[in-house]
Structures are given as structure tokens and as C-alpha cells.
Design an enzyme around this catalytic site. Structure first.
Site, PDB file in Angstrom:
ATOM      1  N   GLY A   7       0.821  -1.206   0.000  1.00 26.22           N
ATOM      2  CA  GLY A   7       0.000   0.000   0.000  1.00 26.22           C
ATOM      3  C   GLY A   7       0.853   1.253   0.000  1.00 26.22           C
ATOM      4  N   ALA A  10      -0.795   7.359   1.985  1.00 27.44           N
ATOM      5  CA  ALA A  10      -0.053   8.230   2.897  1.00 27.44           C
ATOM      6  C   ALA A  10       0.569   7.448   4.050  1.00 27.44           C
ATOM      7  CB  ALA A  10      -0.982   9.320   3.430  1.00 27.44           C
ATOM      8  N   ASN A 103      -8.128   1.338   9.715  1.00 22.78           N
ATOM      9  CA  ASN A 103      -9.097   1.881  10.654  1.00 22.78           C
ATOM     10  C   ASN A 103     -10.270   0.920  10.789  1.00 22.78           C
ATOM     11  OD1 ASN A 103      -7.818   4.349  11.281  1.00 22.78           O
ATOM     12  ND2 ASN A 103      -8.563   5.270   9.388  1.00 22.78           N
ATOM     13  N   ALA A 128      -0.533  12.234   7.895  1.00 25.43           N
ATOM     14  CA  ALA A 128       0.251  12.046   6.677  1.00 25.43           C
ATOM     15  C   ALA A 128      -0.588  12.437   5.474  1.00 25.43           C
ATOM     16  CB  ALA A 128       0.711  10.600   6.548  1.00 25.43           C
ATOM     17  N   LYS A 182      -9.336   3.237  18.917  1.00 20.33           N
ATOM     18  CA  LYS A 182      -9.053   4.083  17.744  1.00 20.33           C
ATOM     19  C   LYS A 182     -10.343   4.365  16.980  1.00 20.33           C
ATOM     20  CE  LYS A 182      -6.844   6.275  14.503  1.00 20.33           C
ATOM     21  NZ  LYS A 182      -6.045   5.577  13.487  1.00 20.33           N
ATOM     22  N   ASN A 186     -11.975   7.912  15.965  1.00 16.09           N
ATOM     23  CA  ASN A 186     -12.379   8.201  14.588  1.00 16.09           C
ATOM     24  C   ASN A 186     -13.835   8.648  14.519  1.00 16.09           C
ATOM     25  OD1 ASN A 186     -10.354   5.529  13.203  1.00 16.09           O
ATOM     26  ND2 ASN A 186      -9.909   7.704  13.307  1.00 16.09           N
ATOM     27  N   GLU A 261     -14.565   4.939   4.745  1.00 16.19           N
ATOM     28  CA  GLU A 261     -14.596   3.769   5.620  1.00 16.19           C
ATOM     29  C   GLU A 261     -15.620   3.944   6.742  1.00 16.19           C
ATOM     30  OE1 GLU A 261     -10.167   1.984   5.633  1.00 16.19           O
ATOM     31  OE2 GLU A 261     -10.283   4.035   6.384  1.00 16.19           O
TER      32      GLU A 261
END
Length: 300
Positions: A7, A10, A103, A128, A182, A186, A261
Site C-alpha cells: 500500500g 499516505a 481503521n 500524513a 481508535k 475516529n 470507511e
């Protein structure tokens, strides 16, 4: 150490840059031959927070199977790309550890169904941004957390030796809990920034955005009793401050006209809360608003 990063977004490029800086042999697996050729020609450039640059030579390929004897494979693609990656990973030797950097929560059980003996997950909070095919900008300081869900953690303790203050790494005991925490963060940041088209820091300076974020936080603490202790609201504020100039991944997806996502992040948290009898009404409205924007094709 021979590390493969799948991948070239960023996160993938930034991680590859830090690993190369630690004198590891890094191969970046990209989707297009054009990018592989550009990386070989121009090398990988990281733009620092102060505007200075670091350039590193890395290997690049479009075929994972061409990489010989990797010591670690890091999967740093969006969740929607994982189904294709899973098919490639089935042929990877079982003793090669895998580290997933996505994520949300949906990939946890899916990854553990793979045959590899060691499966770990990573949560990153640094900022990033892709500049071009061979350049990534480090936009905000943050922690890289790693949790091993199955197998031996020895290879990941080697990563701790990197000791780069720009990319601090921390091992955690519970990988699934790490991903959930996390996802909660988010949920507090990504949908609002995507809908309001603002950077993370504006969630603190825009009083109405701040009110909505705090309301969502209150709903989450009612649904998940541990959240107030594991993620105090002061930590949410600190994260917004540290990543104040960041464009959230969900806003970046909207700007590029990509599907976000939101399902694997917000949808998964809503599902867990609903199972506990909590509907999370404010977050649910934002969830459907993001989906409505995507369905209508609305962009930034």
C-alpha cells in the site's frame, strides 16, 4: 530486516520512509507500474513538519510474490482493498508475520482467518498526506501502537529499537481493544470533519462542531462504560490539537470522490452499541449523512 509494505497511500509511504531511515530493507508494493518505476528513479521523499526533506532508497514492485523471504509484511491499504490482499497473503509462508494497519473493526476477525502464525494489528495517530507518487508529507505527530492478536511478538519488539521521536512505537496487550479505542476516536473526528469540510483543529475552534463532538462523546460513554476512563475527553482535545492541520481520512475520501470507511468505523461502533441497547442517535445521524453524501456523489 527485510520488510514489505503493501500500500503506497499516505500511511504506507510514511511507514516505509521511517523503516528505511532505520536501515531496514523496505519493499513497497504498489498498484501501478508507473509508481514502481518512479520510486526506483526518484526514491521516496518524506517532507518533515518543518518543511525539510529526507530521501530514502527503497525497492518497489506491483507483485507481492516477487519479494524474496520477507521478515515482516505490513498491510497498509484501505479496508475496501483488503479482500484482494487476503487472496495474495494466503500464498505467503505461514511463518511470515503480518501487521495490519487499517481503521475500524471489520478486518480483525477476517485477518485472523488467514493461515499465518503471527497476526498483529497497528493503530496510528500521526498525520500524513500524499504529495505525489514518490513524496509523502508528515503532517502531525502521533503514536504508532502495535498489538499482537496471535503468535510471537519478537519481530515487533525489533521495531521498538527504531526509537525515532518522529514515529514513536508502543506495544499494547489487547489488539482488539486498541482497534476499538481508535475507532471511538475516529467516530468523534472523522464524520464531523467530512460533513463540515473542516480540518481536525477546527473541531475545537468552531463552537457548534465542538458541541456536536462532545455530545457524541457523552453518548459513547453511556454505551461503553470504559470509554471515559480509557479515552478521557481531554485526550480527544489533545489529539485534535496535535493533528490540527490534518485532513481526516474521511474528509480526504470525500474530497477525492471516494467511498469512505464510515461502515467499518462508525457502522461497526453503532452495531456494538446497539447490541448493548444504546442507539447513539447523534452519531447515527452523522453516519447516515455521510452515506447519503456518498450515494448522491457529493464532493468537497
Amino acid at each position: 530486516m527485510n520488510v514489505v509494505v503493501i500500500g503506497a497511500g499516505a500511511v504506507g509511504q510514511l511507514m516505509a520512509s521511517f523503516l528505511a531511515e532505520a536501515h531496514m530493507h523496505v519493499t513497497l508494493v504498489v498498484r501501478r507500474q508507473e509508481q514502481a518505476d518512479e520510486l526506483q528513479l526518484k526514491r521516496l521523499t518524506r517532507v518533515h513538519l518543518d518543511g525539510t526533506q529526507t530521501v530514502h532508497q527503497i525497492a518497489s514492485t506491483v507483485e507481492l510474490k516477487t519479494v524474496s523471504k520477507p521478515d515482516l509484511i505490513i498491510i497498509a491499504v484501505k479496508y475496501r482493498q483488503l479482500q484482494n490482499i487476503y487472496k495474495q497473503l494466503v500464498d505467503v509462508p505461514k511463518e511470515v508475520p503480518l501487521l495490519f494497519v487499517q481503521n475500524g473493526l471489520a478486518h480483525f476477525d477476517e485477518a485472523l482467518s488467514l493461515p499465518q502464525q503471527t497476526i498483529a494489528f497497528c493503530s496510528v495517530s500521526f498525520g500524513a498526506q500524499i504529495i505525489n507518487l514518490t513524496t509523502v508529507q508528515h503532517r502531525g505527530m502521533g503514536l504508532c501502537k502495535i498489538g499482537v492478536a496471535r503468535g510471537n511478538d519478537g519481530i515487533f519488539h525489533q521495531l521498538l529499537k527504531i526509537q525515532n521521536p518522529l514515529c514513536p512505537i508502543e506495544m499494547v496487550e489487547n489488539a482488539e481493544q486498541m482497534l476499538f479505542e481508535k475507532a471511538v476516536l475516529n467516530c468523534l473526528i472523522n464524520p464531523l470533519t467530512a460533513i463540515l469540510q473542516i480540518k481536525n483543529g477546527e473541531l475545537l475552534t468552531n463552537k457548534h462542531a465542538f458541541f456536536l463532538m462532545h455530545t457524541i462523546y457523552q453518548e459513547l460513554t453511556e454505551a461503553f462504560v470504559d470509554v471515559q476512563q480509557t479515552i478521557p475527553f481531554s485526550a480527544v482535545i489533545t489529539l485534535c490539537e496535535k493533528t490540527g492541520e490534518n485532513t481526516s481520512s474521511m474528509l480526504a475520501d470525500r474530497m477525492q470522490g471516494r467511498k469512505s470507511e464510515v461502515d467499518t468505523i462508525v457502522g461497526a461502533v453503532l452495531q456494538k452499541a446497539s447490541a448493548n441497547g444504546y442507539p447513539l442517535p447523534t452519531l447515527r445521524i452523522l453516519y447516515h449523512q455521510v452515506l447519503a453524501m456518498e450515494e448522491s456523489g457529493e464532493q468537497y
